[in-house]
Design a protein around this motif. Sequence first.
Motif, PDB file in Angstrom:
ATOM      1  N   ILE A  11       0.802  -1.133  -0.028  1.00  0.00           N
ATOM      2  CA  ILE A  11      -0.335   0.223   0.125  1.00  0.00           C
ATOM      3  C   ILE A  11       0.951   1.331  -0.146  1.00  0.00           C
ATOM      4  O   ILE A  11       0.613   2.130  -0.606  1.00  0.00           O
ATOM      5  N   LYS A  14       1.707   1.835  -3.531  1.00  0.00           N
ATOM      6  CA  LYS A  14       0.909   2.368  -4.004  1.00  0.00           C
ATOM      7  C   LYS A  14       0.627   3.884  -3.935  1.00  0.00           C
ATOM      8  O   LYS A  14       0.455   4.595  -4.691  1.00  0.00           O
ATOM      9  N   LYS A  17       3.256   5.797  -5.730  1.00  0.00           N
ATOM     10  CA  LYS A  17       3.041   5.798  -7.119  1.00  0.00           C
ATOM     11  C   LYS A  17       1.779   7.006  -7.514  1.00  0.00           C
ATOM     12  O   LYS A  17       1.923   7.681  -8.416  1.00  0.00           O
ATOM     13  N   LEU A  18       0.732   6.957  -6.513  1.00  0.00           N
ATOM     14  CA  LEU A  18      -0.319   7.761  -6.878  1.00  0.00           C
ATOM     15  C   LEU A  18       0.305   9.232  -6.845  1.00  0.00           C
ATOM     16  O   LEU A  18      -0.530   9.901  -7.272  1.00  0.00           O
ATOM     17  N   LYS A  21       1.507  10.141  -9.800  1.00  0.00           N
ATOM     18  CA  LYS A  21       0.972   9.759 -11.134  1.00  0.00           C
ATOM     19  C   LYS A  21       0.437  11.360 -11.918  1.00  0.00           C
ATOM     20  O   LYS A  21       0.072  12.251 -10.945  1.00  0.00           O
TER      21      LYS A  21
END
Lengths: 250, 249
Positions: A11, A14, A17-18, A21
Amino acid sequence: MRAQIYILGTITAKNIKLKYKNSVLGFFWSLLTPMVYLGIFTFIFSNAFPDIENYSLYAITALVFWTYFSNSSIQIVNSVISSAGILKSVNVPTIIFPITALMAETFNLILSFVPFGLLMFYFGFSPGLEVLLIIPAVLSFMLFTFGFSIIICALNVFYRDVGILWGTLMPALFYFTPIAYSYEVIPISYQWIVKFNPLFHYVELFRSILYYNEMPSSELILITTVLSLTFFGLGLLIYKRLERGFISNF
Amino acid sequence: MPKETPKNIISLKDIHASFWIHNHGINSVKDYLMSFGLKKPFIRKHVLKGINLEINKGECFGLLGRNGSGKSTLLRVIAGIMPIDKGELSVKGKVAPVLALGVGLEPELSGHENIKIAGVLMGLTKSEIKKCRAFVSEFSELSDDDLKMQVKRYSTGMMLRLSFSIAVSNHPEILIIDETLAVGDQGFQGKCVARINELINGGSTVILVTHSTEEIKKMCDRAACIKDGEIQIVGEVEEVTNYYTNIFK
């Protein structure tokens, strides 16, 4: 235990990454805000506070950690609501989301040590072995940031006003904390007020390690340790109490 | 000889659950402060009022009821997501993510990344997630390009394909489906039904919420109808669907 680390790691990845993005410059954006502040401060305040030797270094040693604090708290406060979709469908402990939000920001902080470190050397930073104390200092600051932010995070699930209010108050807290200035410029009769601001003590801690290159006083270590543990414990306690009502308010 | 398992995998005894909702007229801290603490900031909205229900292992159980009758809340209680105020709840098995529209997926992430996140949260190991990924791309019929796309660009049907495939990939012991199947096209609906039957034959238990009495008749062994947080009738599918249809007459 290994399974839990795997969950948290995934997580966190993630979240990282988010964060980057949909942006071309990615990680560099996170450096931009403190850089702009640093530029402004150096430009405006270095003449206003001629007593501070090497003003840029003085400002950056606090600014880096303020940025970490403010980014982490924003991410943590939103972490639970923005995972409402998942929390409505899978039975997992909600605390996963604040923890991983903090981890992602901590990762970012560590990454930002590289460019900021270079910049600090450019400003004349010459560390000794005390610099290693930054590791326990950051760990302690993590506990504080986490404990403080999950209180707002939990309240924010019930009243979205709390998050908005916190976003509005943050700049005030920024100027209330001696980041761009030294607390010695405050008249002595008012200095005690500043000591009620927990962030003040952490700023002192980081400055004594990175700016003054000295072992923080035992008083300072004691104060920050107590603050960290208190906020961490209190945060968990309040969060646990309020967690039951989360599902009603997603 | 397989180990003797108790017949009822899910058992609810006098279950009460409620939402804490903002008191009328108070929806900000300001209003609350202005009332000087006289108004209560939250009131309890009773949603489930004494539910008694037994669901057997290996059956497909249908749940009917009007909108707002408490079906989704009941499902969340069974899934362990919603805390209960009172009563005895026993769920003997692992519950797959509740399948409801737009729930459980992270819109900013791609299909592949969502498989990973959902898998991790379901408690799958690395190799299980790998298997899950292969299953999803095969079962959902989403192309690799689709799965690389952010989920926010998916149609509702595509989202259903993704979330359904994830939930059924790993032989869940208990599968909960909340009014989602209707969104899929005919081909996928048929596939879902086949997969659900396959899971039931393999020992899974399925709870299906739908407004289509046809779907219930086609798939379920038993059903219940819920109204205002209370179970009105439990029993044979025919009986329950008739009862449900009569509500609207």
